[in-house]
Structure formats: C-alpha cells, structure tokens
Design a protein around this motif. Sequence first.
Motif, PDB file in Angstrom:
ATOM      1  N   ILE A 133       0.976  -1.536   0.028  1.00 55.34           N
ATOM      2  CA  ILE A 133       0.097  -0.561   0.045  1.00 55.34           C
ATOM      3  C   ILE A 133       1.069   1.584  -0.291  1.00 55.34           C
ATOM      4  O   ILE A 133       0.697   2.368  -0.896  1.00 55.34           O
ATOM      5  N   ILE A 134       2.698   1.462   0.892  1.00 50.56           N
ATOM      6  CA  ILE A 134       2.461   2.223   0.901  1.00 50.56           C
ATOM      7  C   ILE A 134       3.681   2.542  -0.531  1.00 50.56           C
ATOM      8  O   ILE A 134       3.590   3.876  -1.384  1.00 50.56           O
ATOM      9  N   LEU A 135       4.084   1.606  -0.774  1.00 51.00           N
ATOM     10  CA  LEU A 135       4.820   1.379  -2.046  1.00 51.00           C
ATOM     11  C   LEU A 135       3.675   1.739  -3.708  1.00 51.00           C
ATOM     12  O   LEU A 135       3.706   2.833  -4.247  1.00 51.00           O
ATOM     13  N   GLN A 136       2.526   1.546  -3.594  1.00 53.45           N
ATOM     14  CA  GLN A 136       1.828   1.974  -4.073  1.00 53.45           C
ATOM     15  C   GLN A 136       1.259   3.586  -4.223  1.00 53.45           C
ATOM     16  O   GLN A 136       1.196   4.161  -4.925  1.00 53.45           O
ATOM     17  N   LYS A 137       1.127   3.961  -2.721  1.00 55.62           N
ATOM     18  CA  LYS A 137       0.524   5.352  -2.705  1.00 55.62           C
ATOM     19  C   LYS A 137       1.838   6.489  -3.485  1.00 55.62           C
ATOM     20  O   LYS A 137       2.042   7.862  -4.409  1.00 55.62           O
ATOM     21  N   VAL A 138       2.773   5.873  -3.074  1.00 56.14           N
ATOM     22  CA  VAL A 138       4.669   7.017  -3.420  1.00 56.14           C
ATOM     23  C   VAL A 138       4.228   6.954  -5.150  1.00 56.14           C
ATOM     24  O   VAL A 138       4.581   8.048  -5.639  1.00 56.14           O
ATOM     25  N   LEU A 141      -5.403  10.197  -0.586  1.00 62.93           N
ATOM     26  CA  LEU A 141      -4.792   9.559  -0.391  1.00 62.93           C
ATOM     27  C   LEU A 141      -5.353   9.254   1.171  1.00 62.93           C
ATOM     28  O   LEU A 141      -4.175   7.766   1.653  1.00 62.93           O
ATOM     29  N   HIS A 142      -5.578   9.877   2.117  1.00 62.13           N
ATOM     30  CA  HIS A 142      -5.927   9.559   3.668  1.00 62.13           C
ATOM     31  C   HIS A 142      -5.243   9.956   4.524  1.00 62.13           C
ATOM     32  O   HIS A 142      -5.313   8.902   5.580  1.00 62.13           O
ATOM     33  N   TYR A 143      -3.620  10.428   4.059  1.00 64.91           N
ATOM     34  CA  TYR A 143      -2.439  10.595   5.677  1.00 64.91           C
ATOM     35  C   TYR A 143      -3.435  11.313   6.171  1.00 64.91           C
ATOM     36  O   TYR A 143      -4.535  12.134   6.472  1.00 64.91           O
ATOM     37  N   SER A 144      -2.947  11.388   7.821  1.00 65.84           N
ATOM     38  CA  SER A 144      -3.732  11.324   8.792  1.00 65.84           C
ATOM     39  C   SER A 144      -3.027  13.061   9.032  1.00 65.84           C
ATOM     40  O   SER A 144      -3.200  14.169   9.139  1.00 65.84           O
ATOM     41  N   SER A 145      -1.546  13.824   7.999  1.00 66.02           N
ATOM     42  CA  SER A 145      -0.678  14.456   8.299  1.00 66.02           C
ATOM     43  C   SER A 145      -0.052  14.940   6.646  1.00 66.02           C
ATOM     44  O   SER A 145       0.420  13.978   6.758  1.00 66.02           O
ATOM     45  N   LEU A 146       0.602  15.825   6.410  1.00 66.95           N
ATOM     46  CA  LEU A 146       1.323  16.024   5.565  1.00 66.95           C
ATOM     47  C   LEU A 146       2.781  15.756   5.904  1.00 66.95           C
ATOM     48  O   LEU A 146       3.673  15.247   4.914  1.00 66.95           O
ATOM     49  N   SER A 147       2.665  16.043   7.244  1.00 67.81           N
ATOM     50  CA  SER A 147       4.199  15.515   7.581  1.00 67.81           C
ATOM     51  C   SER A 147       4.273  13.686   7.115  1.00 67.81           C
ATOM     52  O   SER A 147       5.525  12.966   6.922  1.00 67.81           O
ATOM     53  N   HIS A 148       3.671  12.497   7.636  1.00 66.06           N
ATOM     54  CA  HIS A 148       2.995  12.059   7.211  1.00 66.06           C
ATOM     55  C   HIS A 148       3.814  11.190   5.924  1.00 66.06           C
ATOM     56  O   HIS A 148       4.542  10.099   5.998  1.00 66.06           O
TER      57      HIS A 148
END
Length: 180
Positions: free
Chosen positions: A116-121, A142-149
């Motif tokens: 999932i992380i690789l696809q998001k990247v 992409l439903h990240y909790s923050s821009l930092s994450h």
Amino acid sequence: MVCPRCIRIIKDQFALLHLPVNEVRLGQVDLDRPLNQEELERVKSVMAEYGFELLEDRKGKLVEQIKTLLIEAIHYQEEKISANYSTYLAQAIGKDYSTLSHVFSSMENVTIERYIILQKVEYIKAELDYEELSLGEIAARLHYSSLSHLSKQFKAVTGYSPSEYRKLQIMNRLPLDQVT
C-alpha cells in the motif's frame, strides 16, 4: 492487468481471437462460456506477448485480487474507502484479513501494508510530475493523517522529500504492476 490501457489490450486481443467476452475489469475477464484447451493455449500465448499471464491457482488469484482492489482504490479512487485498508480488503474479498495478509506476504515477499505504501508513493510521484495538485490535496486524497506523515513515507521509499522530488524533476515512476 492494472490500468485502462491493459483492459483495452485484453479486449482487443480476445476480439481478435473471436472469443466471447462479457466484461473485462482490472485483473479479471468474464467470458460467456468456458474456454476449451486449444482456446486457453491461444489466450496464454497472446497474453504472454503483452507481458500478461493467466492465473490459475487460488493463491495467485487471491493476490491479484488484492492488488487490483488496492490499485483501484489508490490510483483510480473509484472505490471510496470509509474504513482502513485491512477492513476494506476483508469485506471486499470475504476472507479474514490475517489470511489475506499471510497469502500475500508468502507470494509477494512484501506485506500488504508495504505494498500500500509503495502504491501510494507511485501515486504521489505521478501527481508531483503532473503538478496539478498541491501536496495537501494529495495527502487528503490518499487519506494521510498529516502532510508530515506523507513526506516521511515518501522520503523513506524514494530518498527524497516530495519537494526535492518535484524540484529535481526525477520522474522515475514504476509501472503499477511492478511495484513491490
């Protein structure tokens, strides 16, 4: 099959082989009838020319189903996910997530979470290359909790922060079916 072009190729090739197709979706072809052995061999041969293979074992089909669901959800966002990915996959496939995770990891040598992380990247790279969305908009999609994450995951995979990637115009994206 992981993109609309792949679907088009499959449809065209089945038409050239004069085989009855009801529907072609990412990772699946629904036929009017079962293929005989000769037809199956012709399909295998033609698909191999385009880098596709038929999945005939249950574990392989399950892994492809997981990949297809995740690619559709992440890249095409046709499916709005209200829960986390593990719940989404378990509900969509109708199997316990621990079973899905075990089969996927054993077949792909990578966890579903890492996939999932690789696809998001790869999605982030594409959006950075197109320069149509801000990083905040990408993070929200992409439903990240923050821009930092988002930034931390991106840098961990690519070695660059998203802003460095955009500035350097690296453009080293992978075909979605080769992400692992």
